[in-house]
Scaffold this motif. Sequence first.
Motif, PDB file in Angstrom:
ATOM      1  N   MET A   1       0.838  -1.211   0.000  1.00  0.00           N
ATOM      2  CA  MET A   1       0.000   0.000   0.000  1.00  0.00           C
ATOM      3  C   MET A   1       0.865   1.249   0.000  1.00  0.00           C
ATOM      4  N   ALA A   2       1.896   1.266   0.829  1.00  0.00           N
ATOM      5  CA  ALA A   2       2.775   2.434   0.917  1.00  0.00           C
ATOM      6  C   ALA A   2       3.444   2.713  -0.426  1.00  0.00           C
ATOM      7  N   ALA A   3       3.897   1.655  -1.085  1.00  0.00           N
ATOM      8  CA  ALA A   3       4.553   1.834  -2.387  1.00  0.00           C
ATOM      9  C   ALA A   3       3.594   2.482  -3.378  1.00  0.00           C
ATOM     10  N   LEU A   4       2.364   2.012  -3.387  1.00  0.00           N
ATOM     11  CA  LEU A   4       1.392   2.550  -4.338  1.00  0.00           C
ATOM     12  C   LEU A   4       0.939   3.955  -3.961  1.00  0.00           C
ATOM     13  N   MET A   5       0.660   4.179  -2.692  1.00  0.00           N
ATOM     14  CA  MET A   5       0.179   5.495  -2.274  1.00  0.00           C
ATOM     15  C   MET A   5       1.243   6.578  -2.421  1.00  0.00           C
ATOM     16  N   ASN A   6       2.518   6.188  -2.359  1.00  0.00           N
ATOM     17  CA  ASN A   6       3.615   7.142  -2.487  1.00  0.00           C
ATOM     18  C   ASN A   6       4.133   7.261  -3.920  1.00  0.00           C
ATOM     19  N   HIS A   7       3.473   6.617  -4.877  1.00  0.00           N
ATOM     20  CA  HIS A   7       3.999   6.553  -6.243  1.00  0.00           C
ATOM     21  C   HIS A   7       4.191   7.920  -6.897  1.00  0.00           C
ATOM     22  N   GLN A   8       3.462   8.920  -6.447  1.00  0.00           N
ATOM     23  CA  GLN A   8       3.607  10.253  -7.031  1.00  0.00           C
ATOM     24  C   GLN A   8       4.813  11.002  -6.480  1.00  0.00           C
ATOM     25  N   GLY A   9       5.427  10.449  -5.434  1.00  0.00           N
ATOM     26  CA  GLY A   9       6.607  11.080  -4.863  1.00  0.00           C
ATOM     27  C   GLY A   9       6.326  11.951  -3.660  1.00  0.00           C
ATOM     28  N   ASN A  10       5.035  12.121  -3.293  1.00  0.00           N
ATOM     29  CA  ASN A  10       4.693  12.880  -2.093  1.00  0.00           C
ATOM     30  C   ASN A  10       4.492  11.924  -0.925  1.00  0.00           C
ATOM     31  N   LEU A  11       4.985  12.323   0.237  1.00  0.00           N
ATOM     32  CA  LEU A  11       4.870  11.508   1.439  1.00  0.00           C
ATOM     33  C   LEU A  11       3.400  11.260   1.755  1.00  0.00           C
ATOM     34  N   THR A  12       3.025  10.001   1.846  1.00  0.00           N
ATOM     35  CA  THR A  12       1.645   9.616   2.125  1.00  0.00           C
ATOM     36  C   THR A  12       1.628   8.637   3.277  1.00  0.00           C
ATOM     37  N   PHE A  13       0.860   8.944   4.296  1.00  0.00           N
ATOM     38  CA  PHE A  13       0.723   8.087   5.466  1.00  0.00           C
ATOM     39  C   PHE A  13      -0.627   7.382   5.449  1.00  0.00           C
ATOM     40  N   GLY A  14      -0.656   6.140   5.909  1.00  0.00           N
ATOM     41  CA  GLY A  14      -1.922   5.434   6.052  1.00  0.00           C
ATOM     42  C   GLY A  14      -2.742   6.055   7.163  1.00  0.00           C
ATOM     43  N   ILE A  15      -4.043   6.231   6.919  1.00  0.00           N
ATOM     44  CA  ILE A  15      -4.918   6.777   7.959  1.00  0.00           C
ATOM     45  C   ILE A  15      -6.022   5.798   8.349  1.00  0.00           C
ATOM     46  N   SER A  16      -6.231   4.771   7.537  1.00  0.00           N
ATOM     47  CA  SER A  16      -7.256   3.785   7.854  1.00  0.00           C
ATOM     48  C   SER A  16      -6.966   2.512   7.081  1.00  0.00           C
ATOM     49  N   SER A  17      -7.117   1.373   7.763  1.00  0.00           N
ATOM     50  CA  SER A  17      -6.954   0.078   7.097  1.00  0.00           C
ATOM     51  C   SER A  17      -7.941  -0.912   7.689  1.00  0.00           C
ATOM     52  N   ASN A  18      -8.340  -1.854   6.849  1.00  0.00           N
ATOM     53  CA  ASN A  18      -9.224  -2.931   7.278  1.00  0.00           C
ATOM     54  C   ASN A  18      -8.652  -4.222   6.712  1.00  0.00           C
ATOM     55  N   VAL A  19      -8.473  -5.213   7.571  1.00  0.00           N
ATOM     56  CA  VAL A  19      -7.885  -6.472   7.114  1.00  0.00           C
ATOM     57  C   VAL A  19      -8.850  -7.614   7.377  1.00  0.00           C
ATOM     58  N   LEU A  20      -8.958  -8.491   6.396  1.00  0.00           N
ATOM     59  CA  LEU A  20      -9.783  -9.692   6.499  1.00  0.00           C
ATOM     60  C   LEU A  20      -8.867 -10.892   6.270  1.00  0.00           C
ATOM     61  N   PHE A  21      -8.654 -11.696   7.302  1.00  0.00           N
ATOM     62  CA  PHE A  21      -7.826 -12.895   7.192  1.00  0.00           C
ATOM     63  C   PHE A  21      -8.703 -14.022   6.668  1.00  0.00           C
ATOM     64  N   VAL A  22      -8.344 -14.567   5.510  1.00  0.00           N
ATOM     65  CA  VAL A  22      -9.174 -15.539   4.819  1.00  0.00           C
ATOM     66  C   VAL A  22      -8.680 -16.963   5.065  1.00  0.00           C
TER      67      VAL A  22
END
Length: 137
Positions: free
Chosen positions: A63-84
């Motif tokens: 997620m970090a790699a994708l959210m930061n792809h534009q080169g601006n610092l991006t922090f996660g603010i919300s996540s939801n995980v489902l263990f399958v």
Amino acid sequence: MAQPNDIQEILNRTDRFAANAGCRVTVVDGRHAVAEMTVTKEHLNAGGVCQGGALFTLADLAMAALMNHQGNLTFGISSNVLFVSSAVEGDRLRAEATLINDHHRIPSVEVRVTNQDGRLICHVTGMGYRKDVPLAN
């Protein structure tokens, strides 16, 4: 603006927690990113399967790699995980993040973590906050 290969190199060098957990970004472009990890005995919980925090760390790095792809610092603010299903020692895991919405300030991403057989291990959705600050080298 940083290029995708720069983002990959920056995160692999500076995200020490993910690196110490054995996670590595392998692909980044404007629409998806991939991080990979092999489950070792250090990732196992008391039940003998991969600990959920290790799975989330792998997904979070993609997620970090994708959210930061534009080169601006991006922090996660919300996540939801489902263990399958469970991952076990020796599984080679792949977290593929796909951009849902590339909002200029609040991007959203979906991640599917699969094993070497393509079996879904967990599904993660997340949102970030993109700052007006370049991602540090």
